[in-house]
Design a protein around this motif. Structure first.
Motif, short mmCIF file in Angstrom:
data_model
loop_
_atom_site.label_atom_id
_atom_site.label_comp_id
_atom_site.label_asym_id
_atom_site.label_seq_id
_atom_site.Cartn_x
_atom_site.Cartn_y
_atom_site.Cartn_z
N GLN A 192 8.68 -22.25 19.22
CA GLN A 192 8.51 -22.94 20.49
C GLN A 192 8.17 -21.95 21.60
OE1 GLN A 192 11.98 -24.41 22.86
NE2 GLN A 192 11.17 -26.43 22.35
N THR A 193 8.88 -20.83 21.61
CA THR A 193 8.61 -19.75 22.56
C THR A 193 8.73 -18.41 21.86
OG1 THR A 193 10.94 -19.66 23.23
CG2 THR A 193 9.49 -21.02 24.58
N LEU A 194 8.04 -17.41 22.41
CA LEU A 194 8.13 -16.04 21.90
C LEU A 194 8.86 -15.21 22.95
CD1 LEU A 194 4.48 -15.67 20.57
CD2 LEU A 194 6.54 -16.17 19.23
N LEU A 195 9.93 -14.55 22.54
CA LEU A 195 10.77 -13.79 23.48
C LEU A 195 10.42 -12.31 23.52
CD1 LEU A 195 14.21 -15.44 22.61
CD2 LEU A 195 12.53 -16.16 24.31
N LYS A 196 9.61 -11.86 22.59
CA LYS A 196 9.23 -10.44 22.54
C LYS A 196 7.71 -10.31 22.62
CE LYS A 196 13.42 -8.88 21.95
NZ LYS A 196 14.09 -8.06 22.98
N GLU A 197 7.28 -9.16 23.17
CA GLU A 197 5.86 -8.88 23.32
C GLU A 197 5.42 -7.83 22.29
OE1 GLU A 197 4.01 -10.51 25.43
OE2 GLU A 197 5.64 -11.52 26.51
N THR A 198 4.12 -7.78 22.05
CA THR A 198 3.58 -6.75 21.16
C THR A 198 3.97 -5.37 21.66
OG1 THR A 198 1.69 -8.13 20.56
CG2 THR A 198 1.46 -5.77 20.20
N GLY A 199 4.50 -4.55 20.76
CA GLY A 199 4.94 -3.20 21.12
C GLY A 199 6.43 -3.08 21.33
N ASP A 200 7.13 -4.21 21.50
CA ASP A 200 8.58 -4.17 21.71
C ASP A 200 9.32 -3.74 20.45
OD1 ASP A 200 8.27 -5.04 24.28
OD2 ASP A 200 8.97 -7.09 23.93
N TRP A 201 10.35 -2.92 20.64
CA TRP A 201 11.25 -2.58 19.54
C TRP A 201 12.33 -3.66 19.43
CZ3 TRP A 201 10.81 1.11 15.91
CH2 TRP A 201 9.95 2.18 16.16
N VAL A 202 12.73 -3.97 18.20
CA VAL A 202 13.81 -4.94 17.98
C VAL A 202 14.78 -4.40 16.95
CG1 VAL A 202 12.41 -6.97 18.57
CG2 VAL A 202 12.47 -6.17 16.20
N ARG A 203 16.02 -4.90 17.03
CA ARG A 203 17.04 -4.56 16.05
C ARG A 203 17.37 -5.78 15.22
NH1 ARG A 203 20.22 -0.12 16.43
NH2 ARG A 203 19.78 1.37 18.09
N SER A 204 18.10 -5.57 14.15
CA SER A 204 18.56 -6.69 13.34
C SER A 204 19.39 -7.64 14.19
CB SER A 204 19.41 -6.15 12.18
OG SER A 204 19.94 -7.22 11.42
N ASN A 205 19.11 -8.93 14.07
CA ASN A 205 19.82 -10.00 14.79
C ASN A 205 19.42 -10.13 16.26
OD1 ASN A 205 21.52 -11.70 13.17
ND2 ASN A 205 22.75 -9.88 12.71
N ASP A 206 18.43 -9.37 16.71
CA ASP A 206 17.93 -9.55 18.08
C ASP A 206 17.18 -10.88 18.19
OD1 ASP A 206 18.90 -7.21 19.07
OD2 ASP A 206 16.96 -6.19 19.26
N PRO A 207 17.43 -11.68 19.23
CA PRO A 207 16.63 -12.90 19.43
C PRO A 207 15.17 -12.52 19.71
CG PRO A 207 18.63 -12.93 20.77
CD PRO A 207 18.49 -11.54 20.25
N VAL A 208 14.25 -13.12 18.97
CA VAL A 208 12.83 -12.79 19.14
C VAL A 208 11.98 -14.02 19.49
CG1 VAL A 208 12.90 -10.76 17.66
CG2 VAL A 208 12.43 -13.00 16.64
N ALA A 209 12.53 -15.22 19.22
CA ALA A 209 11.78 -16.45 19.48
C ALA A 209 12.74 -17.63 19.46
CB ALA A 209 10.69 -16.64 18.42
N THR A 210 12.20 -18.84 19.68
CA THR A 210 13.00 -20.06 19.52
C THR A 210 12.27 -21.01 18.58
OG1 THR A 210 11.98 -21.09 21.48
CG2 THR A 210 14.04 -19.88 21.81
N VAL A 211 13.03 -21.78 17.84
CA VAL A 211 12.48 -22.69 16.83
C VAL A 211 11.64 -23.77 17.50
CG1 VAL A 211 13.10 -24.45 15.11
CG2 VAL A 211 14.36 -22.29 15.20
N GLY A 212 10.49 -24.08 16.90
CA GLY A 212 9.63 -25.13 17.44
C GLY A 212 8.83 -25.80 16.35
N ASN A 213 7.74 -26.44 16.74
CA ASN A 213 6.84 -27.09 15.77
C ASN A 213 5.39 -26.86 16.15
OD1 ASN A 213 6.85 -28.70 18.03
ND2 ASN A 213 6.81 -30.64 16.89
N THR A 214 5.11 -25.69 16.75
CA THR A 214 3.73 -25.38 17.14
C THR A 214 2.87 -25.16 15.90
OG1 THR A 214 4.31 -23.04 17.39
CG2 THR A 214 4.37 -24.40 19.37
N GLY A 215 1.56 -25.31 16.09
CA GLY A 215 0.65 -25.20 14.96
C GLY A 215 0.42 -26.54 14.29
N GLY A 216 0.85 -27.62 14.98
CA GLY A 216 0.62 -28.96 14.44
C GLY A 216 1.65 -29.42 13.43
#
Length: 375
Positions: free
Chosen positions: A320-344
Protein backbone atom coordinates in the motif's frame (compact mmCIF):
# COMPACT_ATOMS: atom_id res chain seq x y z
CA UNK A 1 42.72 -6.29 14.09
CA UNK A 2 41.40 -3.78 11.54
CA UNK A 3 44.24 -2.12 9.62
CA UNK A 4 44.32 1.18 7.76
CA UNK A 5 44.53 -0.78 4.51
CA UNK A 6 41.32 -2.67 5.38
CA UNK A 7 39.54 0.59 6.15
CA UNK A 8 40.60 2.08 2.81
CA UNK A 9 39.47 -1.05 0.95
CA UNK A 10 36.12 -1.00 2.75
CA UNK A 11 35.57 2.67 1.96
CA UNK A 12 36.45 2.03 -1.70
CA UNK A 13 34.02 -0.93 -1.85
CA UNK A 14 31.22 1.22 -0.42
CA UNK A 15 32.01 3.99 -2.92
CA UNK A 16 31.97 1.47 -5.79
CA UNK A 17 28.61 0.11 -4.62
CA UNK A 18 27.17 3.64 -4.44
CA UNK A 19 28.20 4.25 -8.04
CA UNK A 20 26.75 0.89 -9.12
CA UNK A 21 23.49 1.71 -7.35
CA UNK A 22 23.26 5.06 -9.14
CA UNK A 23 23.93 3.37 -12.48
CA UNK A 24 21.25 0.77 -11.72
CA UNK A 25 18.77 3.54 -10.86
CA UNK A 26 19.39 5.13 -14.27
CA UNK A 27 18.83 1.77 -16.01
CA UNK A 28 15.61 1.17 -14.03
CA UNK A 29 14.37 4.66 -14.87
CA UNK A 30 14.80 3.83 -18.57
CA UNK A 31 12.85 0.58 -18.09
CA UNK A 32 10.07 2.44 -16.30
CA UNK A 33 9.94 5.08 -19.02
CA UNK A 34 9.61 2.34 -21.62
CA UNK A 35 6.73 0.76 -19.69
CA UNK A 36 5.01 4.12 -19.38
CA UNK A 37 4.59 4.33 -23.16
CA UNK A 38 0.94 3.47 -23.75
CA UNK A 39 0.16 1.55 -26.92
CA UNK A 40 -3.23 -0.15 -26.59
CA UNK A 41 -6.37 0.70 -24.64
CA UNK A 42 -5.35 -1.98 -22.11
CA UNK A 43 -1.96 -0.33 -21.70
CA UNK A 44 -3.68 2.99 -21.04
CA UNK A 45 -5.88 1.37 -18.39
CA UNK A 46 -2.78 -0.14 -16.76
CA UNK A 47 -1.13 3.27 -16.75
CA UNK A 48 -4.23 4.80 -15.14
CA UNK A 49 -4.25 2.00 -12.58
CA UNK A 50 -0.61 2.69 -11.74
CA UNK A 51 -1.23 6.43 -11.39
CA UNK A 52 -4.21 5.87 -9.08
CA UNK A 53 -2.35 3.34 -6.93
CA UNK A 54 0.72 5.57 -6.64
CA UNK A 55 -1.48 8.50 -5.60
CA UNK A 56 -3.24 6.37 -2.96
CA UNK A 57 0.16 5.23 -1.65
CA UNK A 58 1.32 8.84 -1.39
CA UNK A 59 -1.90 9.94 0.33
CA UNK A 60 -1.74 7.05 2.79
CA UNK A 61 1.84 7.98 3.63
CA UNK A 62 0.79 11.61 4.23
CA UNK A 63 -2.01 10.49 6.54
CA UNK A 64 0.48 8.40 8.50
CA UNK A 65 2.85 11.38 8.72
CA UNK A 66 0.02 13.52 10.11
CA UNK A 67 -0.71 10.94 12.80
CA UNK A 68 2.98 10.66 13.72
CA UNK A 69 3.38 14.46 13.95
CA UNK A 70 0.39 14.68 16.26
CA UNK A 71 1.70 11.84 18.43
CA UNK A 72 5.06 13.63 18.77
CA UNK A 73 3.30 16.80 19.97
CA UNK A 74 1.26 14.79 22.49
CA UNK A 75 4.36 12.99 23.74
CA UNK A 76 6.17 16.31 24.29
CA UNK A 77 3.18 17.70 26.19
CA UNK A 78 3.06 14.56 28.36
CA UNK A 79 6.76 15.04 29.18
CA UNK A 80 6.09 18.62 30.30
CA UNK A 81 3.20 17.45 32.47
CA UNK A 82 5.35 14.73 34.05
CA UNK A 83 8.05 17.33 34.75
CA UNK A 84 5.46 19.56 36.41
CA UNK A 85 4.26 16.64 38.59
CA UNK A 86 7.87 15.95 39.69
CA UNK A 87 8.41 19.62 40.53
CA UNK A 88 5.16 19.75 42.51
CA UNK A 89 6.24 16.69 44.49
CA UNK A 90 9.59 18.36 45.25
CA UNK A 91 7.79 21.55 46.28
CA UNK A 92 5.64 19.68 48.78
CA UNK A 93 8.70 17.99 50.35
CA UNK A 94 10.51 21.32 50.53
CA UNK A 95 7.45 22.94 52.10
CA UNK A 96 7.51 20.33 54.87
CA UNK A 97 11.23 20.94 55.50
CA UNK A 98 10.76 24.71 55.59
CA UNK A 99 7.88 24.43 58.04
CA UNK A 100 10.14 22.40 60.35
CA UNK A 101 13.03 24.89 60.04
CA UNK A 102 10.75 27.85 60.67
CA UNK A 103 9.44 26.19 63.82
CA UNK A 104 12.99 25.54 65.05
CA UNK A 105 14.03 29.11 64.27
CA UNK A 106 10.96 30.43 66.04
CA UNK A 107 11.64 28.41 69.18
CA UNK A 108 15.28 29.43 69.17
CA UNK A 109 14.42 33.03 68.41
CA UNK A 110 12.31 33.40 71.54
CA UNK A 111 15.64 33.92 73.33
CA UNK A 112 17.89 36.66 72.03
CA UNK A 113 21.58 35.96 71.55
CA UNK A 114 22.33 38.15 74.60
CA UNK A 115 20.06 36.01 76.77
CA UNK A 116 21.70 32.88 75.46
CA UNK A 117 25.11 34.18 76.54
CA UNK A 118 23.92 35.40 79.93
CA UNK A 119 22.20 32.11 80.73
CA UNK A 120 25.29 30.02 80.04
CA UNK A 121 27.97 29.74 82.66
CA UNK A 122 30.52 27.98 80.47
CA UNK A 123 32.06 29.78 77.47
CA UNK A 124 32.15 26.69 75.21
CA UNK A 125 28.37 26.31 75.66
CA UNK A 126 27.84 29.93 74.63
CA UNK A 127 29.93 29.37 71.46
CA UNK A 128 28.09 26.15 70.62
CA UNK A 129 24.63 27.73 71.05
CA UNK A 130 25.55 30.71 68.87
CA UNK A 131 26.92 28.37 66.18
CA UNK A 132 23.72 26.29 66.33
CA UNK A 133 21.64 29.46 66.03
CA UNK A 134 23.59 30.55 62.91
CA UNK A 135 23.24 27.06 61.42
CA UNK A 136 19.46 27.11 61.82
CA UNK A 137 19.21 30.55 60.21
CA UNK A 138 21.58 29.51 57.36
CA UNK A 139 19.68 26.27 56.69
CA UNK A 140 16.48 28.25 56.70
CA UNK A 141 17.80 30.57 53.95
CA UNK A 142 19.22 27.69 51.87
CA UNK A 143 15.97 25.71 51.98
CA UNK A 144 13.96 28.83 51.25
CA UNK A 145 16.12 29.58 48.18
CA UNK A 146 15.56 26.01 46.93
CA UNK A 147 11.84 26.34 47.53
CA UNK A 148 11.60 29.65 45.67
CA UNK A 149 13.63 28.19 42.78
CA UNK A 150 11.19 25.26 42.54
CA UNK A 151 8.26 27.69 42.49
CA UNK A 152 9.91 29.60 39.64
CA UNK A 153 10.41 26.36 37.69
CA UNK A 154 6.78 25.36 38.23
CA UNK A 155 5.61 28.76 36.97
CA UNK A 156 7.88 28.43 33.92
CA UNK A 157 6.70 24.89 33.10
CA UNK A 158 3.08 25.99 33.52
CA UNK A 159 3.67 28.65 30.87
CA UNK A 160 5.31 26.05 28.62
CA UNK A 161 2.42 23.62 29.12
CA UNK A 162 -0.16 26.31 28.34
CA UNK A 163 1.67 27.26 25.13
CA UNK A 164 2.17 23.59 24.14
CA UNK A 165 -1.51 22.82 24.78
CA UNK A 166 -2.65 25.74 22.64
CA UNK A 167 -0.20 24.73 19.90
CA UNK A 168 -1.39 21.11 20.04
CA UNK A 169 -5.06 22.08 19.89
CA UNK A 170 -4.36 24.39 16.92
CA UNK A 171 -2.35 21.72 15.15
CA UNK A 172 -5.03 19.12 15.93
CA UNK A 173 -7.66 21.28 14.20
CA UNK A 174 -5.34 21.91 11.26
CA UNK A 175 -4.36 18.27 10.88
CA UNK A 176 -7.94 17.07 11.26
CA UNK A 177 -8.87 19.28 8.31
CA UNK A 178 -5.99 17.97 6.20
CA UNK A 179 -6.71 14.40 7.27
CA UNK A 180 -10.34 14.68 6.16
CA UNK A 181 -9.32 16.19 2.82
CA UNK A 182 -6.86 13.36 2.25
CA UNK A 183 -9.41 10.72 3.25
CA UNK A 184 -11.98 12.20 0.86
CA UNK A 185 -9.39 12.32 -1.92
CA UNK A 186 -8.32 8.77 -1.15
CA UNK A 187 -11.94 7.54 -1.24
CA UNK A 188 -12.41 9.08 -4.68
CA UNK A 189 -9.24 7.44 -5.97
CA UNK A 190 -10.22 4.08 -4.48
CA UNK A 191 -13.53 4.25 -6.35
CA UNK A 192 -11.64 5.06 -9.57
CA UNK A 193 -9.21 2.24 -8.83
CA UNK A 194 -11.98 -0.33 -8.44
CA UNK A 195 -13.60 0.62 -11.74
CA UNK A 196 -10.21 0.50 -13.50
CA UNK A 197 -9.45 -2.94 -12.05
CA UNK A 198 -12.84 -4.27 -13.21
CA UNK A 199 -12.30 -2.81 -16.67
CA UNK A 200 -8.83 -4.39 -16.97
CA UNK A 201 -10.21 -7.80 -15.99
CA UNK A 202 -12.94 -7.49 -18.61
CA UNK A 203 -10.26 -7.04 -21.24
CA UNK A 204 -9.08 -10.56 -20.48
CA UNK A 205 -5.65 -11.86 -21.47
CA UNK A 206 -4.81 -13.17 -17.98
CA UNK A 207 -2.01 -15.45 -19.17
CA UNK A 208 -0.36 -12.84 -21.37
CA UNK A 209 -0.68 -10.28 -18.55
CA UNK A 210 0.94 -12.61 -16.00
CA UNK A 211 3.69 -13.51 -18.45
CA UNK A 212 4.31 -9.82 -19.08
CA UNK A 213 4.41 -9.12 -15.33
CA UNK A 214 6.83 -12.03 -14.84
CA UNK A 215 9.11 -10.84 -17.64
CA UNK A 216 9.21 -7.28 -16.26
CA UNK A 217 10.27 -8.51 -12.83
CA UNK A 218 12.85 -10.91 -14.27
CA UNK A 219 14.30 -8.13 -16.38
CA UNK A 220 14.52 -5.84 -13.36
CA UNK A 221 16.20 -8.50 -11.20
CA UNK A 222 18.58 -9.43 -14.01
CA UNK A 223 19.66 -5.81 -14.31
CA UNK A 224 20.14 -5.60 -10.53
CA UNK A 225 22.14 -8.86 -10.38
CA UNK A 226 24.42 -7.79 -13.20
CA UNK A 227 24.87 -4.21 -12.00
CA UNK A 228 25.64 -4.78 -8.33
CA UNK A 229 28.79 -6.43 -7.04
CA UNK A 230 29.17 -7.79 -3.53
CA UNK A 231 27.47 -5.62 -0.92
CA UNK A 232 29.65 -4.98 2.14
CA UNK A 233 27.39 -5.33 5.18
CA UNK A 234 28.15 -3.47 8.44
CA UNK A 235 30.35 -5.32 10.90
CA UNK A 236 27.50 -6.38 13.20
CA UNK A 237 25.44 -7.93 10.38
CA UNK A 238 25.65 -11.69 9.81
CA UNK A 239 25.73 -13.09 6.25
CA UNK A 240 22.32 -13.95 4.81
CA UNK A 241 23.29 -17.58 4.19
CA UNK A 242 23.71 -18.14 7.95
CA UNK A 243 20.11 -17.02 8.61
CA UNK A 244 18.42 -20.05 7.02
CA UNK A 245 15.52 -21.08 9.25
CA UNK A 246 15.89 -17.92 11.36
CA UNK A 247 14.32 -15.13 9.25
CA UNK A 248 11.30 -13.30 10.68
CA UNK A 249 7.99 -13.53 8.83
CA UNK A 250 7.70 -10.43 6.61
CA UNK A 251 4.03 -9.72 7.41
CA UNK A 252 1.23 -10.95 9.65
CA UNK A 253 -1.22 -13.10 7.74
CA UNK A 254 -1.87 -16.47 6.21
CA UNK A 255 -0.04 -18.06 3.29
CA UNK A 256 -2.57 -18.64 0.52
CA UNK A 257 -0.11 -19.30 -2.32
CA UNK A 258 3.01 -21.43 -1.86
CA UNK A 259 6.29 -21.47 -3.74
CA UNK A 260 6.18 -23.76 -6.78
CA UNK A 261 2.40 -24.19 -6.86
CA UNK A 262 0.77 -23.80 -10.31
CA UNK A 263 -0.95 -20.68 -11.63
CA UNK A 264 -3.46 -20.64 -14.49
CA UNK A 265 -3.78 -24.43 -14.75
CA UNK A 266 -0.04 -25.03 -14.53
CA UNK A 267 0.94 -22.59 -17.27
CA UNK A 268 2.93 -20.58 -14.70
CA UNK A 269 4.17 -21.23 -11.17
CA UNK A 270 4.54 -19.09 -8.06
CA UNK A 271 8.14 -18.05 -7.39
CA UNK A 272 7.38 -16.96 -3.83
CA UNK A 273 4.69 -16.79 -1.17
CA UNK A 274 1.47 -14.80 -1.20
CA UNK A 275 0.44 -13.83 2.33
CA UNK A 276 -3.04 -12.42 2.78
CA UNK A 277 -3.09 -9.73 5.44
CA UNK A 278 -4.81 -6.65 6.77
CA UNK A 279 -4.51 -3.60 4.54
CA UNK A 280 -2.16 -1.06 6.09
CA UNK A 281 -0.48 -3.56 8.42
CA UNK A 282 3.30 -3.61 8.70
CA UNK A 283 5.74 -5.23 6.28
CA UNK A 284 9.25 -5.79 7.70
CA UNK A 285 12.64 -6.55 6.25
CA UNK A 286 13.69 -10.16 6.88
CA UNK A 287 17.41 -9.35 7.15
CA UNK A 288 20.04 -6.63 7.18
CA UNK A 289 20.56 -5.09 3.74
CA UNK A 290 20.16 -2.14 1.41
CA UNK A 291 17.13 -1.08 -0.61
CA UNK A 292 17.91 -1.23 -4.34
CA UNK A 293 14.37 -0.68 -5.66
CA UNK A 294 11.47 1.25 -4.12
CA UNK A 295 8.95 2.14 -6.78
CA UNK A 296 5.96 0.98 -8.77
CA UNK A 297 6.38 -1.95 -11.17
CA UNK A 298 3.46 -2.87 -13.37
CA UNK A 299 1.87 -6.13 -12.24
CA UNK A 300 3.58 -5.98 -8.85
CA UNK A 301 2.34 -2.60 -7.66
CA UNK A 302 4.44 -0.73 -5.12
CA UNK A 303 7.50 -2.93 -4.95
CA UNK A 304 10.53 -3.00 -2.64
CA UNK A 305 13.69 -5.04 -3.26
CA UNK A 306 16.50 -5.39 -0.72
CA UNK A 307 20.05 -6.53 -1.45
CA UNK A 308 21.41 -8.65 1.41
CA UNK A 309 24.86 -9.30 -0.05
CA UNK A 310 26.44 -12.49 -1.46
CA UNK A 311 23.87 -12.51 -4.26
CA UNK A 312 20.84 -12.73 -1.95
CA UNK A 313 17.82 -10.44 -2.39
CA UNK A 314 14.34 -10.28 -0.89
CA UNK A 315 11.31 -8.89 -2.71
CA UNK A 316 8.10 -7.37 -1.27
CA UNK A 317 5.25 -6.65 -3.72
CA UNK A 318 1.67 -5.24 -3.83
CA UNK A 319 2.33 -2.84 -0.95
CA UNK A 320 0.00 0.00 0.00
CA UNK A 321 2.88 2.33 0.88
CA UNK A 322 6.67 2.18 0.71
CA UNK A 323 8.45 3.41 3.85
CA UNK A 324 12.02 3.16 2.56
CA UNK A 325 13.77 4.78 -0.39
CA UNK A 326 16.37 3.38 -2.78
CA UNK A 327 19.75 3.44 -1.04
CA UNK A 328 18.38 3.16 2.51
CA UNK A 329 19.97 0.66 4.87
CA UNK A 330 17.60 -1.63 6.78
CA UNK A 331 17.92 -4.14 9.60
CA UNK A 332 16.03 -7.31 10.30
CA UNK A 333 12.45 -6.51 11.43
CA UNK A 334 12.66 -2.87 10.28
CA UNK A 335 9.30 -1.64 8.88
CA UNK A 336 9.79 -1.13 5.14
CA UNK A 337 6.23 -0.97 3.75
CA UNK A 338 2.55 -1.56 4.52
CA UNK A 339 0.34 -4.35 3.19
CA UNK A 340 -1.88 -3.44 0.25
CA UNK A 341 -3.33 -4.69 -3.02
CA UNK A 342 -1.54 -2.53 -5.59
CA UNK A 343 -0.79 -4.00 -9.00
CA UNK A 344 -4.44 -4.90 -9.56
CA UNK A 345 -4.73 -7.50 -6.78
CA UNK A 346 -8.26 -8.46 -5.72
CA UNK A 347 -7.34 -8.77 -2.03
CA UNK A 348 -4.82 -7.20 0.31
CA UNK A 349 -1.67 -9.19 0.87
CA UNK A 350 2.09 -9.37 0.47
CA UNK A 351 3.88 -11.23 -2.29
CA UNK A 352 7.31 -12.24 -0.96
CA UNK A 353 10.29 -13.74 -2.74
CA UNK A 354 13.88 -14.66 -1.92
CA UNK A 355 16.41 -14.73 -4.76
CA UNK A 356 20.00 -15.96 -4.96
CA UNK A 357 22.00 -14.79 -7.95
CA UNK A 358 18.67 -13.92 -9.57
CA UNK A 359 17.15 -17.39 -9.12
CA UNK A 360 14.02 -17.80 -6.96
CA UNK A 361 14.35 -19.78 -3.72
CA UNK A 362 11.62 -21.40 -1.64
CA UNK A 363 11.16 -18.85 1.19
CA UNK A 364 9.63 -21.28 3.70
CA UNK A 365 12.84 -23.08 4.76
CA UNK A 366 14.40 -19.65 5.39
CA UNK A 367 11.67 -18.50 7.77
CA UNK A 368 11.85 -19.10 11.50
CA UNK A 369 9.52 -21.90 12.62
CA UNK A 370 8.38 -19.65 15.47
CA UNK A 371 7.26 -16.92 13.08
CA UNK A 372 6.21 -19.01 10.07
CA UNK A 373 2.58 -18.82 9.00
CA UNK A 374 1.17 -21.71 7.06
CA UNK A 375 -1.46 -21.77 4.38
Amino acid sequence: MVTLGNNVALAQSEKDYEEQLKALSVTIAKLQKELAKTKTSKDKLQQSLQTSEEEIGTLTKKIQSIKEALNREKKQLNQHQEQRADLEQSRQKQQTQINRIIRQAYLLGRQSQVKLMLNQEEPYRVTRMLRYHDYIIGAHKERMDEYLDTIRKINAIETTITAATEKLESKQRQLNGQYQELKDSQSQRLATLKSLTREIRKKGGSLSKLQGDHERLERLLEQATQALSKLILPGDAKPFRTARGKLPFPAKGRITRNYGTPRLNGKLRWNGLFITGKSGSQVVSVHHGRVIFSDYLRGHGLLLIIDHGDGYMSLYAHNQTLLKETGDWVRSNDPVATVGNTGGQAQAGLYFEIRHNGKPQNPKPWLSSGSRNRG
